[in-house]
Write a protein that holds these residues in place. Structure first.
Motif, PDB file in Angstrom:
ATOM      1  N   GLU A  91       0.818  -1.208   0.000  1.00 38.34           N
ATOM      2  CA  GLU A  91       0.000   0.000   0.000  1.00 38.34           C
ATOM      3  C   GLU A  91       0.854   1.261   0.000  1.00 38.34           C
ATOM      4  O   GLU A  91       0.544   2.235  -0.694  1.00 38.34           O
ATOM      5  N   VAL A  95       0.157   3.753  -3.000  1.00 40.54           N
ATOM      6  CA  VAL A  95      -0.487   5.029  -2.694  1.00 40.54           C
ATOM      7  C   VAL A  95       0.444   6.194  -3.022  1.00 40.54           C
ATOM      8  O   VAL A  95       0.019   7.230  -3.552  1.00 40.54           O
ATOM      9  N   TYR A 102      -6.558   6.675   0.086  1.00 37.45           N
ATOM     10  CA  TYR A 102      -7.450   6.631   1.246  1.00 37.45           C
ATOM     11  C   TYR A 102      -7.760   8.091   1.589  1.00 37.45           C
ATOM     12  O   TYR A 102      -7.007   8.726   2.328  1.00 37.45           O
ATOM     13  N   VAL A 113      -1.395   6.160   4.049  1.00 35.58           N
ATOM     14  CA  VAL A 113      -1.946   4.811   4.208  1.00 35.58           C
ATOM     15  C   VAL A 113      -2.366   4.593   5.660  1.00 35.58           C
ATOM     16  O   VAL A 113      -1.522   4.623   6.555  1.00 35.58           O
ATOM     17  N   GLY A 117      -5.372  -0.547   6.571  1.00 35.46           N
ATOM     18  CA  GLY A 117      -5.309  -1.032   5.193  1.00 35.46           C
ATOM     19  C   GLY A 117      -4.696  -2.413   5.074  1.00 35.46           C
ATOM     20  O   GLY A 117      -5.040  -3.175   4.180  1.00 35.46           O
ATOM     21  N   TRP A 221     -11.264   1.956   0.103  1.00 31.63           N
ATOM     22  CA  TRP A 221     -10.262   2.821  -0.524  1.00 31.63           C
ATOM     23  C   TRP A 221     -10.855   3.298  -1.835  1.00 31.63           C
ATOM     24  O   TRP A 221     -11.987   2.952  -2.186  1.00 31.63           O
TER      25      TRP A 221
END
Length: 269
Positions: A91, A95, A102, A113, A117, A221
């Motif tokens: 993640e 991300v 998120y 993150v 998650g 998400w």
């Protein structure tokens, strides 16, 4: 002839299908509970605790509950924890590159993150571990080192393809090759059956893609194209999950009894 059901009744195709479906649902108990919590949290009024932080506590509670109730062993919890950590690393990179986000605030959030998650990957680990127990899974002709090596390559490629050529198709071919002849043996309603390991990866990948559609719909998400309104997840994610499930499978298989690599006769039809 199929093996009779332990109760003495023949294992009809319909009965086996219903039993298979019910056992799969039981295997997904952690994931179902987690996604239900995500959906329910979206309906809550504004609270002093951020929703992502609340979901982190909920994920920890579920993990402890499943362990204390004996639904998952200590070894299962270790696998789930490993999936959580590996998922968080995944993640953080994705991300940071803008693959998804998120968007809600949280205290326990690092580099965009939220710590919760990782439970989305832990849920997949829980599914594999519970299915292993509930279906009585056994492997034949499993190549642990080769499969683990390809699975590691799959994991790394999902990072490196942002800078290097995407190798998912060669890796998919390698995964099929190293799992060629590997079968997963499982029991449904007293009948012992088998399935090619590569086929099980594809089937699980498809259902994970469906679950991802549900997860993004309830706000677990967001992909960039979902920020202004939900849209179905790109069907290409089906193939991505079919590859990534190999990582979870290798973790779950690691440390278990050495699989039987001897030839076994084909199962009853």
């Amino acid at each position: 002839m199929p093996t009779p059901h332990p109760a003495g009744f023949p294992a009809s195709p319909v009965g086996q299908l219903l039993d298979f479906t019910w056992t799969q649902a039981r295997s997904c108990a952690f994931a179902i509970a987690l996604l239900s919590g995500v959906a329910a949290s979206a309906l809550l009024p504004r609270l002093p605790v951020a929703r992502y932080d609340l979901l982190l506590g909920y994920g920890v509670f579920l993990t402890l509950l499943f362990w204390r109730r004996g639904w998952e062993s200590g070894r299962d919890v270790a696998v789930i924890a490993a999936c959580h950590v590996i998922g968080l690393a995944f993640e953080l990179v994705k991300v940071s590159l803008g693959s998804w986000s998120y968007p809600e605030p949280a205290v326990l959030k690092f580099a965009g993150v939220p710590l919760y998650g990782g439970f989305l990957y832990a849920a997949v680990g829980s599914y594999v571990c519970r299915a292993w127990h509930l279906f009585g899974l056994e492997l034949t002709r499993y190549r642990p080192r080769a499969t683990a090596l390809v699975a590691a390559g799959v994991y790394v490629n999902f990072f490196s393809h942002h800078w290097l050529p995407d190798a998912r198709w060669p890796l998919a071919a390698l995964l099929v090759a190293v799992t060629g002849g590997t079968f997963v043996h499982y029991t449904v309603r007293g009948v012992r059956r088998r399935m090619p390991l590569a086929l099980s990866f594809a089937l699980i990948g498809f259902f994970l893609w469906l679950a991802e559609n549900l997860a993004t719909y309830v706000g677990a998400w967001r992909y960039p194209y979902q920020l202004h309104g939900w849209q179905p997840v790109d069907v290409g994610k089906f193939g991505a999950w079919a590859l990534l499930i190999s990582v979870t499978f290798v973790l779950a298989a690691f440390g278990r009894a050495k699989p039987d690599t001897r030839h076994t006769p084909p199962p009853s039809p």
